[in-house]
Design an enzyme around this catalytic site. Sequence first.
Site, PDB file in Angstrom:
ATOM      1  N   TYR A 141      -8.571  31.221  -1.723  1.00 21.35           N
ATOM      2  CA  TYR A 141      -8.880  29.626  -1.844  1.00 21.35           C
ATOM      3  C   TYR A 141      -9.576  29.461  -0.560  1.00 21.35           C
ATOM      4  O   TYR A 141      -9.119  28.369   0.015  1.00 21.35           O
ATOM      5  CB  TYR A 141      -7.440  29.098  -2.015  1.00 21.35           C
ATOM      6  CG  TYR A 141      -6.343  29.865  -2.764  1.00 21.35           C
ATOM      7  CD1 TYR A 141      -6.082  29.701  -4.002  1.00 21.35           C
ATOM      8  CD2 TYR A 141      -5.433  30.841  -2.347  1.00 21.35           C
ATOM      9  CE1 TYR A 141      -5.384  30.091  -4.893  1.00 21.35           C
ATOM     10  CE2 TYR A 141      -4.503  31.363  -2.823  1.00 21.35           C
ATOM     11  CZ  TYR A 141      -4.669  30.924  -4.405  1.00 21.35           C
ATOM     12  OH  TYR A 141      -3.420  31.597  -5.345  1.00 21.35           O
ATOM     13  N   CYS A 163       0.833  -1.112   0.016  1.00 14.96           N
ATOM     14  CA  CYS A 163      -0.017   0.049  -0.005  1.00 14.96           C
ATOM     15  C   CYS A 163       0.981   1.332  -0.056  1.00 14.96           C
ATOM     16  O   CYS A 163       1.863   1.262   0.751  1.00 14.96           O
ATOM     17  CB  CYS A 163      -0.906  -0.091   1.246  1.00 14.96           C
ATOM     18  SG  CYS A 163      -1.750   1.498   1.388  1.00 14.96           S
ATOM     19  N   GLU A 193     -12.837  31.798  -4.227  1.00 18.53           N
ATOM     20  CA  GLU A 193     -12.884  30.231  -4.203  1.00 18.53           C
ATOM     21  C   GLU A 193     -13.511  30.048  -5.856  1.00 18.53           C
ATOM     22  O   GLU A 193     -14.204  30.506  -6.314  1.00 18.53           O
ATOM     23  CB  GLU A 193     -13.832  29.582  -3.400  1.00 18.53           C
ATOM     24  CG  GLU A 193     -13.907  28.227  -3.605  1.00 18.53           C
ATOM     25  CD  GLU A 193     -12.781  27.460  -3.558  1.00 18.53           C
ATOM     26  OE1 GLU A 193     -12.735  26.387  -4.308  1.00 18.53           O
ATOM     27  OE2 GLU A 193     -11.832  27.769  -2.705  1.00 18.53           O
ATOM     28  N   ASP A 209      -4.830  30.129   1.619  1.00 17.61           N
ATOM     29  CA  ASP A 209      -4.611  28.447   1.773  1.00 17.61           C
ATOM     30  C   ASP A 209      -4.532  27.803   0.397  1.00 17.61           C
ATOM     31  O   ASP A 209      -5.663  27.200  -0.004  1.00 17.61           O
ATOM     32  CB  ASP A 209      -5.685  27.869   2.613  1.00 17.61           C
ATOM     33  CG  ASP A 209      -5.611  26.488   3.037  1.00 17.61           C
ATOM     34  OD1 ASP A 209      -4.605  25.912   2.589  1.00 17.61           O
ATOM     35  OD2 ASP A 209      -6.654  26.098   3.645  1.00 17.61           O
ATOM     36  N   CYS A 239      -8.046  -0.221   7.137  1.00 18.92           N
ATOM     37  CA  CYS A 239      -7.045   0.783   7.241  1.00 18.92           C
ATOM     38  C   CYS A 239      -6.861   1.512   8.587  1.00 18.92           C
ATOM     39  O   CYS A 239      -7.569   1.995   9.137  1.00 18.92           O
ATOM     40  CB  CYS A 239      -7.461   1.772   6.060  1.00 18.92           C
ATOM     41  SG  CYS A 239      -6.161   3.437   6.193  1.00 18.92           S
ATOM     42  N   GLN A 253     -10.223  19.740   5.731  1.00 15.36           N
ATOM     43  CA  GLN A 253      -9.122  19.181   6.150  1.00 15.36           C
ATOM     44  C   GLN A 253      -9.454  17.913   6.745  1.00 15.36           C
ATOM     45  O   GLN A 253     -10.707  17.466   7.296  1.00 15.36           O
ATOM     46  CB  GLN A 253      -9.033  20.048   7.469  1.00 15.36           C
ATOM     47  CG  GLN A 253      -8.331  21.266   7.061  1.00 15.36           C
ATOM     48  CD  GLN A 253      -7.011  21.125   6.276  1.00 15.36           C
ATOM     49  OE1 GLN A 253      -6.296  20.210   6.399  1.00 15.36           O
ATOM     50  NE2 GLN A 253      -6.477  22.327   5.552  1.00 15.36           N
ATOM     51  N   CYS A 268       0.255  23.071   2.506  1.00 17.68           N
ATOM     52  CA  CYS A 268       0.441  21.610   2.739  1.00 17.68           C
ATOM     53  C   CYS A 268       1.544  21.240   2.034  1.00 17.68           C
ATOM     54  O   CYS A 268       1.607  20.020   2.185  1.00 17.68           O
ATOM     55  CB  CYS A 268      -1.023  21.041   2.263  1.00 17.68           C
ATOM     56  SG  CYS A 268      -1.468  21.272   0.502  1.00 17.68           S
ATOM     57  N   CYS A 295       0.769   5.424   3.367  1.00 18.69           N
ATOM     58  CA  CYS A 295       1.803   5.801   4.316  1.00 18.69           C
ATOM     59  C   CYS A 295       3.225   5.841   3.916  1.00 18.69           C
ATOM     60  O   CYS A 295       3.458   4.738   2.948  1.00 18.69           O
ATOM     61  CB  CYS A 295       1.728   5.038   5.555  1.00 18.69           C
ATOM     62  SG  CYS A 295       0.004   5.012   6.297  1.00 18.69           S
TER      63      CYS A 295
END
Length: 442
Positions: free
Chosen positions: A300, A89, A324, A368, A177, A271, A395, A92
């Site tokens: 945004y 997978c 937006e 953002d 998961c 989020q 991010c 992660c």
Amino acid sequence: MQAEPRKSLVGEEYEVEVGPVAHGGHCIARTSEGQVLFVRHALPGERVVARVTEGEEGARFLRADAVTVLDASKDRIDEPCPFAGPGRCGGCDWQHAKPGAQRRLKADVIAEQLQHLAGLTPEEAGWDGTVLPAEGDKVPAGQVPAWRTRVQYAVTADGRAGLRRHRSHEVEPIDHCMIAAEGVSELGIEKRVWTGMDSVEAIAATGSQDRQVILTPKPGARLPLVELDRPVSVLRVDERSGGVHRVHGRPFVRERADGRTHRVGNGGFWQVHPKAADTLVTAVMQGLLPRKGDMALDLYCGVGLFAGALADRVGDQGAVLGIESGKRAVEDARHNLADFERVRIEQGKVESVLPRTGISEVDLIVLDPPRAGAGRKTVHHLASLGARRIAYVACDPAALARDLGYFRDGGYRVRTLRAFDLFPMTSHVECVAILEPATKGL
């Protein structure tokens, strides 16, 4: 005369010393011939056997997995998840690292990107060099916080739910998961067969009991009758338009943050970590210190998380403009902020809409942007508006560092930077940078 095709090195193995962590969930190593390897499933300082997964002779770099650990780091643990590891997978990146080590790796990436792309040391960025865990996420080694409130499962040809392998369309079937939030796990997506589906996205709202499943059928497939372990709303993605349509139940979920309820429709952006929205609002408001009567921009703006927080604090004499690009997000933002008379939401791309507003001066700005960042043109426009403070929520540390360099060119400096581990077990990290005019206090 056509050049000879380069020889693929996929499957070749190299015994290497693992160097520093790099942006993207891997570490850097070099073969004995000096070729760069981006090695997953390794940790800095280890000696491993790395098997090439992508690349060819003469390529600038190769991608590889650490398939044998010859000399392990003290930060290494056995992966808690049975589906993690080389070739498995891809959800992660750091299951094999202790939780504290994961945060140090993320801090190293942020520091490297700040230095490389913005020429800033942590001290110059007002950052203490730490990545903070979210409330409740500080768990012992071998345990995994169940934080992911939105999980998109891929579906195998025989209808089994799973997650995609790293940089691959291949699906790793799973029966659970570990990072999925309880509200997602309790739906039992992995226990049923999803014949004819390409993907199944599960959403468990924070602060309400709303649960939603979004189905993407394969071309020509019929929707299944969805019977899960908890009540859910069902939406489907149209194979031609890509639009999202309600099948039954509400077309939105209700999310809670900053003391307000936010409607988020058709699988729109929110989020993913249950503590993220409140954590980021707190960091942004502490950094900006809004005053009554301020004029603020929320760029945004999504469904209006920061716009609502700003409107609450600038009061009836203040004003907030949100911009937006997503049509449904704009509808939701206008609904969520309807009780604020001095809030306006405009639809369109920031770089197109902002110049048309005629705004030449503001007190505060929140941006953002998506992972790619805001870019030089937008940053220079924002720097011309004379804001007292700017909050940049990011991010992606590379895009943040690049844009901080542009802000410096526009006369702004970083006052403080805070980093939050809102994506445990992955390489992703969220940052909040507070900027102010470079001449302030001089």
